[in-house]
Write a protein that holds these residues in place. Structure first.
Motif, short mmCIF file in Angstrom:
data_model
loop_
_atom_site.label_atom_id
_atom_site.label_comp_id
_atom_site.label_asym_id
_atom_site.label_seq_id
_atom_site.Cartn_x
_atom_site.Cartn_y
_atom_site.Cartn_z
N LEU A 1 31.44 20.15 -36.49
CA LEU A 1 32.31 21.29 -36.17
C LEU A 1 32.44 21.48 -34.66
N THR B 1 44.64 20.69 -39.03
CA THR B 1 44.69 20.24 -40.42
C THR B 1 45.88 19.36 -40.82
N PRO C 1 42.13 25.12 -42.94
CA PRO C 1 41.16 25.86 -42.13
C PRO C 1 41.27 25.55 -40.64
N VAL D 1 38.65 25.85 -37.02
CA VAL D 1 37.24 26.02 -36.67
C VAL D 1 37.11 27.18 -35.68
N ARG E 1 32.04 27.89 -37.44
CA ARG E 1 32.30 28.08 -38.87
C ARG E 1 33.79 27.89 -39.14
N TRP E 2 34.11 27.72 -40.42
CA TRP E 2 35.50 27.58 -40.83
C TRP E 2 36.17 28.95 -40.87
N ASP F 1 39.14 30.78 -42.75
CA ASP F 1 39.97 30.51 -43.92
C ASP F 1 40.86 31.72 -44.26
N MET G 1 40.26 19.32 -44.81
CA MET G 1 40.72 19.79 -43.50
C MET G 1 41.52 18.72 -42.78
#
Lengths: 457, 488
Positions: free
Chosen positions: B107, B129, B295, B297, B306-307, B309, B324
């Motif tokens: 990430l 994405t 998603p 980051v 973290r993602w 969403d 992703m």
């Protein structure tokens, strides 16, 4: 370090030929007020040695956990030869085979790939691939709308047992084109789509029915009945399949009385590493009669000036660079490199190898399930015939268990409750042929130790 | 010499048994589900497969083997480190749904890449994405649509597209439920502003532009265009196909674009792979931030990643891929971006422009006609053979095929559609002066051959594995899979 070969003397000579005083002068048509500054937020360049160290540190931080998760991406053994060959510069750094005579390698690979996908799915025509399984399903449904001229509704029957993220992607891509997705409930006992769910739609105008095989819960649907129901109701049957499962199960071209019309799916299990979700490839095959509605590139065999066989892109009149606003899709690239990997992977495994992989994955998942349901507080959820995934219900929330397993080097499965609220405390697990009995034991023991406090509470 | 199909190497019962799970495995599906036909896969040894596919690889031109000046495709060197480092075992075996706690290394790379792309494009947000340029385009136009709809502005039904645009632009507009309306180009290669003014109105949802355009020239009136489109209530979409031309010189965000896609397989040197995988990250201005595809980051206050969403971006246009996007491609782009660094970014456009302008000047001196002789080349330029076509009947295809015999991949031909008999030539910054000089010599030799013996030229290529292929036969007598019974 921009990989620029020019010496000072080259630059001088080249500017002389251009009759420009400096490289900067080559940008004199860009209005001065638009020119940008130093790009301060981009870090300084790195040597290969420095970036190698950084990437190893980042990779090491994530480690190599033991995967007991599938949910659309499956860990399979990929023969070393596959990526050794795929990484050859002649495949890796070539582009779309627009100049066919200088791209016979890539073109023949795609022709062989198309042949293999037709064989696996039992259909007549394959394209050269799409982006991934989810977009392949979206493209298949757009294709169904074009192909099913008798249907005006653009209504698609979509089982709830299709992967939730696939349904989301279809929604993103197809909603602007007026497609309407109608959800079909699954039977809470079997985990598959019952004929009763279809009954209320009988006689209505339905464009297509999606048939997952296996479905997101790992269960095999009643594919013959679903296919026949679609055809009896004027709808196209669209299969969404795991290609490894097809090594053991009847080809979609042979489902029901007439076979499905379109088959699509995620090609990742055929030679693409997990790699955080991509690059993978989507595949799509169909009956001969629908070939002109098939999106994406297609390779055909033809003859050259001397009458010798060769390969070329064909039926390009369907595509965006010719049809522009009237094209069957805006798709331009396929996933050539992954298709190359899949073609080599399938060649090396052959029919016996792919069947053995499928059987071993089924057997390992069964072993895993048998061991897990021995634990107090764990029970199987669905009775349908499984391929290599299974849904288990716990007597406690699974999210904390997944996180705790993660801390112990195990990716323990996929929590279903966020996407299926009715599946409270349910976990989707998978054990492919890559898992040994010892791996399964490690998982079960680790989980048992983590569950005890919760069960005691 | 032909290489037989892999199926022709197949013999019943031959296996590469070292590659599959050993032993008798107790697993079977119920009879009603069981496979009744063969799988249609070949039965070969591992060596046979390795030899076959190695031989096939040798029947390709590629960047690693040939100068590949395919216009609009940015066929620059793909550094080997990018491939090696994206294929570290930890990255390859990372499941896309692995817990975030066990994914911080991956990430971090994705977050850093988002930040770098924001800076070099001047945009406020980036989503990685989209899986290819065309999907980035789709995401971009879908965001434009979502923006208008969120404002209750539902009467906008048209997307304006210059006539020189890539075919994906109008195809994308159609896919997003818009009508694509073409805007003509003026004699100097700029958008015809008077025609644009006439087309703009309450129906305008936006305009899709490539800058530098597909004609290989910088759109000088971009600020005026931007003002006009915004005044009409439309948004500007930037097709990043030609970003290599301006990297570190001018940023789409500063030109007034609201949304862009980048072709990381072009500008950021990820492999073209024989036609994919691509990677079509999108960047957005402030007003489109809520609509980015998920998603994305994000970075928390404690520096963990973290993602983001649906919960974080409830107005997002949604998901475009099963996970992703082409994560492995993004890792390659990240390695490349870090190796280039700040100063390297500036030098990309500089040397891409130097090579293009040098090639154009030398070819012009050799008697070829640039389509826009009074303009600077960007990172690419167009030669038109209209005059030679009239005098000796030579076509762009003839030149393209003959170049293969000289050991050069052909430029893009017959695109853009509005320039007759055109070659769109993009050398990229990674080619040496010697490679360019060799190409110039070949072009001169071909021009001489066209004068001396046009029939010889029309028969090219002569040294490839096959000669010119019958495309009409390929489409009419469709043979898209091997059928042994039909071949017999």
């Amino acid at each position: 370090m921009p990989f620029i070969p020019h010496t000072e003397s080259d630059v001088e000579q080249m500017l002389g030929a251009i009759d420009a005083p400096s490289i900067e002068a080559l940008f004199d048509e860009i209005p001065a007020e638009l020119r940008c500054g130093r790009l301060d937020r981009v870090p300084e360049g790195m040597t290969e040695m420095e970036i190698t160290r950084l990437m190893h540190e980042r990779a090491d931080a994530d480690g190599r956990p033991l995967n007991f998760i599938g949910a659309g991406a499956y860990e399979h053994h990929v023969p070393a030869a596959v990526w050794e060959i795929v990484s050859r510069g002649e495949f890796y750094s070539a582009y779309t085979p627009y100049q066919a005579e200088a791209s016979q390698g890539t073109l023949q690979v795609i022709y062989e790939f198309q042949t293999m996908m037709c064989g696996l799915t039992g259909l007549d025509v394959s394209n050269a691939s799409l982006y991934d399984g989810a977009t392949a399903l979206a493209e298949a449904l757009l294709m169904a709308v074009r192909a099913n001229r008798k249907s005006k509704s653009r209504r698609i029957l979509m089982p709830r047992s299709v992967a939730p993220v696939y349904r989301q992607v279809v929604e993103t891509i197809c909603s602007t084109q007026g497609l309407q997705l109608v959800e079909l409930a699954y039977d809470p006992a079997t985990g598959t789509t019952p004929e009763a769910a279809l009954a209320e739609h009988a006689g209505g105008d339905i464009t297509a029915v999606v048939i997952p095989h296996p479905n997101f819960f790992g269960c095999f649907e009643a594919v013959d009945q679903l296919t026949d129901w679609a055809h009896a109701n004027g709808a196209l049957a669209v299969a969404l399949v795991n290609p490894v499962a097809l090594a053991l199960t009847r080809a979609p071209g042979e489902w029901g009385a007439q076979g499905v019309d379109i088959c699509c799916g995620e090609g990742q299990p055929l030679g693409s590493p997990l790699s955080s979700g991509g690059p993978y490839f989507g595949f799509m095959t169909c009956k001969q009669a629908l070939v002109r509605q098939l999106p994406g590139r297609i390779v055909g065999r033809t003859l050259d000036l001397d009458g010798k066989p060769g390969f070329a892109l064909t039926l390009q009149a369907r595509e965006q660079h010719i049809r522009r606003g009237k094209a069957t899709s805006n798709i331009c690239t396929n996933q050539g490199l992954l298709v190359t990997a899949a073609t080599i992977h399938m060649s090396i495994l052959g029919p016996a190898g792919l069947q053995q992989v499928a059987r071993a994955s089924m057997a390992n998942t069964r072993k895993l399930v048998d061991a897990l349901v021995e634990l107090p507080g764990v029970e199987p959820v669905f009775s349908g015939t499984r391929f290599h995934e299974a849904v288990l219900r716990f007597d406690q929330p699974v999210r904390p268990l997944i996180d705790a397993l993660g801390g112990r080097g195990i990716v323990g499965g996929y929590a279903l409750e966020p996407v299926y609220p009715e599946l409270k405390h349910c976990l989707l697990v998978c054990a492919t042929e890559t898992k040994t009995d010892a791996d399964i034991d490690t998982y079960v023991q680790t989980l048992a130790a983590l569950m005890r406090p919760a069960s005691a509470a | 010499m032909t290489e037989p199909l892999i199926f022709e190497h197949s013999r019943p019962g031959r296996t590469a048994a070292a590659q599959f799970p050993a032993g008798d495995i107790d697993a079977a599906v119920p009879a009603e589900l069981a496979r009744t036909s063969g799988l249609g896969l070949p039965e070969v040894s591992e060596l046979q497969a390795v030899r076959h596919f190695t031989r096939l690889s040798q029947r390709n031109f590629s960047i690693d083997t040939h100068f590949y000046p395919l216009g609009s495709c940015t066929m620059k060197y793909n550094p080997r480190a990018c491939n090696r480092l994206a294929m570290l075992p930890e990255f390859l075996s990372r499941h896309p749904l692995a817990p975030v706690s066990a994914s911080q290394g991956f990430l971090a790379c994705m977050f850093d890449l988002q930040e770098i792309l924001k800076e070099v494009t001047g945009m406020k947000g980036v989503s990685l994405t989209p899986m290819a340029g065309a999907q980035g385009e789709f995401a971009g136009v879908a965001m434009i649509r979502a923006y208008h709809e969120a404002r209750g502005d539902t009467e906008r039904t048209e997307i304006l597209v210059p006539d020189a645009a890539h075919g994906t632009n109008p195809a994308t507009a159609t896919m997003c439920g818009y009508v694509a309306r073409e805007i003509p180009t003026d004699a100097n290669g700029d958008v015809d502003v008077e025609a644009l003014k006439a087309a703009l109105g309450p129906k305008t949802a936006g305009i899709m532009l490539t800058n530098p355009s597909t004609l290989g020239v910088f759109e000088r009136k971009i600020s005026e265009i931007s003002k006009l489109v915004h005044q009409a209530g439309g948004l500007l979409y930037y097709d990043g196909a030609n970003l290599n031309a301006i990297l570190g010189k001018v940023r789409p965000g500063d030109m007034g674009f609201d949304v862009i896609h980048m072709n990381l397989h072009k500008t950021f040197s990820t492999p073209h792979g024989g036609g994919g995988p691509g990677s079509g990250a999108v960047g957005v201005s402030e007003r489109l931030l809520p609509f980015m595809p998920i998603p994305v980051v994000g970075k928390a206050a404690d520096d963990s990643y973290r993602w983001l969403d649906e919960d974080d971006l409830p107005q997002s246009i949604g998901r475009l891929s099963g996970f992703m996007g082409n994560a492995g491609v993004l890792l390659r782009a990240y390695v490349y971006a870090r190796m280039l660094g700040r100063d390297g970014m500036h030098r990309v456009a500089e040397f891409a422009a130097l090579n293009a302008n040098y090639l154009m000047a030398r070819l012009r001196e050799a008697g070829f006609d640039p389509a826009f002789p009074d303009r600077r080349a960007s990172h690419e330029f167009i030669i038109t053979l209209k005059r030679q076509n009239k005098s000796v009947g030579v076509t762009a295809t003839d030149v393209a095929k003959r170049l293969l015999d000289h050991g050069f991949h052909a430029p893009t031909v017959y695109f853009p559609l509005l320039v007759p008999e055109c070659l769109l030539i993009e050398p990229t910054e990674t080619e040496s002066k010697e490679a360019l000089d060799g190409f110039i010599d070949a072009m001169i030799a071909i021009a001489e051959e066209a004068e001396a013996d046009i029939e010889q030229l029309r028969g090219a290529p002569y040294t490839m594995p096959v000669r010119r292929l019958d495309d009409v036969r390929a489409a009419r007598q469709l043979d898209v899979r091997y059928q042994p019974e039909a071949a017999a």
